[in-house]
Design a protein around this motif. Structure first.
Motif, PDB file in Angstrom:
ATOM      1  N   PRO A 111       0.804  -1.225   0.000  1.00 16.91           N
ATOM      2  CA  PRO A 111       0.000   0.000   0.000  1.00 16.91           C
ATOM      3  C   PRO A 111       0.836   1.273   0.000  1.00 16.91           C
ATOM      4  CG  PRO A 111      -0.114  -1.105   2.132  1.00 16.91           C
ATOM      5  CD  PRO A 111       0.548  -2.050   1.190  1.00 16.91           C
ATOM      6  N   ASP A 112       2.004   1.235   0.606  1.00 22.16           N
ATOM      7  CA  ASP A 112       2.877   2.417   0.583  1.00 22.16           C
ATOM      8  C   ASP A 112       3.381   2.690  -0.833  1.00 22.16           C
ATOM      9  OD1 ASP A 112       2.576   2.756   3.305  1.00 22.16           O
ATOM     10  OD2 ASP A 112       4.440   1.733   3.817  1.00 22.16           O
ATOM     11  N   ALA A 113       3.656   1.623  -1.581  1.00 25.75           N
ATOM     12  CA  ALA A 113       4.116   1.797  -2.965  1.00 25.75           C
ATOM     13  C   ALA A 113       2.996   2.343  -3.841  1.00 25.75           C
ATOM     14  CB  ALA A 113       4.630   0.462  -3.513  1.00 25.75           C
ATOM     15  N   ILE A 114       1.765   1.873  -3.601  1.00 22.39           N
ATOM     16  CA  ILE A 114       0.630   2.418  -4.348  1.00 22.39           C
ATOM     17  C   ILE A 114       0.482   3.899  -4.051  1.00 22.39           C
ATOM     18  CG2 ILE A 114      -1.854   2.299  -4.733  1.00 22.39           C
ATOM     19  CD1 ILE A 114      -1.773  -0.595  -3.782  1.00 22.39           C
ATOM     20  N   ALA A 115       0.543   4.255  -2.770  1.00 23.04           N
ATOM     21  CA  ALA A 115       0.397   5.656  -2.375  1.00 23.04           C
ATOM     22  C   ALA A 115       1.476   6.526  -2.998  1.00 23.04           C
ATOM     23  CB  ALA A 115       0.427   5.776  -0.855  1.00 23.04           C
ATOM     24  N   GLN A 116       2.683   5.986  -3.115  1.00 28.33           N
ATOM     25  CA  GLN A 116       3.765   6.739  -3.749  1.00 28.33           C
ATOM     26  C   GLN A 116       3.429   7.032  -5.205  1.00 28.33           C
ATOM     27  OE1 GLN A 116       6.754   8.030  -2.362  1.00 28.33           O
ATOM     28  NE2 GLN A 116       6.642   9.087  -4.343  1.00 28.33           N
ATOM     29  N   SER A 117       2.782   6.078  -5.870  1.00 26.31           N
ATOM     30  CA  SER A 117       2.388   6.305  -7.263  1.00 26.31           C
ATOM     31  C   SER A 117       1.343   7.408  -7.369  1.00 26.31           C
ATOM     32  CB  SER A 117       1.846   5.006  -7.875  1.00 26.31           C
ATOM     33  OG  SER A 117       2.873   4.045  -8.008  1.00 26.31           O
ATOM     34  N   TYR A 118       0.400   7.452  -6.432  1.00 25.98           N
ATOM     35  CA  TYR A 118      -0.578   8.548  -6.412  1.00 25.98           C
ATOM     36  C   TYR A 118       0.144   9.889  -6.268  1.00 25.98           C
ATOM     37  CZ  TYR A 118      -4.822   5.646  -5.765  1.00 25.98           C
ATOM     38  OH  TYR A 118      -5.870   4.770  -5.924  1.00 25.98           O
ATOM     39  N   LEU A 119       1.105   9.928  -5.365  1.00 31.49           N
ATOM     40  CA  LEU A 119       1.834  11.174  -5.136  1.00 31.49           C
ATOM     41  C   LEU A 119       2.646  11.560  -6.362  1.00 31.49           C
ATOM     42  CD1 LEU A 119       2.416  13.349  -3.001  1.00 31.49           C
ATOM     43  CD2 LEU A 119       4.365  11.966  -2.238  1.00 31.49           C
TER      44      LEU A 119
END
Length: 233
Positions: free
Chosen positions: A202-210
């Protein structure tokens, strides 16, 4: 043209997992964060960690969504980033599905996204600035057996995002749909020892959003697919 600066993010459908990772990433990036959920009882730890403001809201109810934006605007400022992460899923053989559950799946996953996006756009358009992101799924692009309601709802969400991107992006509002094609790792769903990297972080997904949020407007993404490198598709 450099990427625009954002100040306030509203995450609708907040809880553990991806929305918590999004709250942490956005907070670290310097944004004020508002978290909306049907119940705020489970948000205390995330609020303490990120400094986010919690708000109770059933996103499928127009009056509650309108009130949510008024409360967020009064507390932290009008959001110039809105992320819709709420969904409801019901599964089963088609002829056994309860109509009420199907209606709820579409109401929470798609109609709620419309309500949130509409309130967000009303505040973003005067400034010609903002971002509206939608969390999709594998079901956004392919309907699975015994999962018709989720496919109906996620297809609608993707259609909403595509339509809004064509209408709002020329007016300065970045609209993007994220296809999360795979399971997301969590405390309740750890990565199997025999299949490392088989679940999305989930942290990697959130990084993609950012990363998408930071894109210069001369090269905006409107849809991003994310899946583990070992996932078949």
């Amino acid at each position: 043209m450099s990427a625009p600066a954002y100040k306030t993010a509203l995450i609708v459908g907040a809880g553990s997992g991806l929305s918590a990772s999004l709250a942490r990433q956005l907070s670290k990036a310097g944004l004020k964060v508002a978290l909306a959920s049907r119940s705020t009882d489970d948000l205390a730890a995330l609020v303490a960690e990120t400094g986010a403001k919690p708000f109770a809201c059933d996103a499928s109810q127009p009056d509650q969504v309108e009130r949510l934006f008024a409360e967020v605007e009064a507390a932290v400022g009008a959001p110039d980033v809105a992320i819709y992460n709420a969904s409801f899923r019901t599964r089963g053989p088609f002829i056994e599905l309860a109509p009420g559950d199907v209606e709820k799946a579409v109401a929470v996953t798609a109609f709620g996204a419309f309500l949130v996006a509409q309130q967000a756009a009303k505040r973003m358009l005067p400034n010609r600035h903002g971002a509206i992101f939608f969390t999709g799924a594998s079901a956004s692009v392919k309907g699975y057996a015994k999962s018709a309601p989720f496919a109906m709802a996620k297809f609608a969400l993707r259609g909403l995002s595509q339509s809004l991107a064509r209408e709002l992006q020329p007016q300065g509002i970045h609209v993007a749909h994220f296809v999360i094609d795979g399971g997301i790792r969590s405390d309740r769903r750890p990565v199997p020892a025999d299949r490392p990297d088989s679940l999305l972080d989930p942290d990697a997904i959130a990084q993609s959003y950012l990363d998408v949020l930071r894109q210069p407007r001369s090269a905006w993404s409107t849809e991003v697919e994310l899946r583990p490198w070992v996932e078949n598709f």
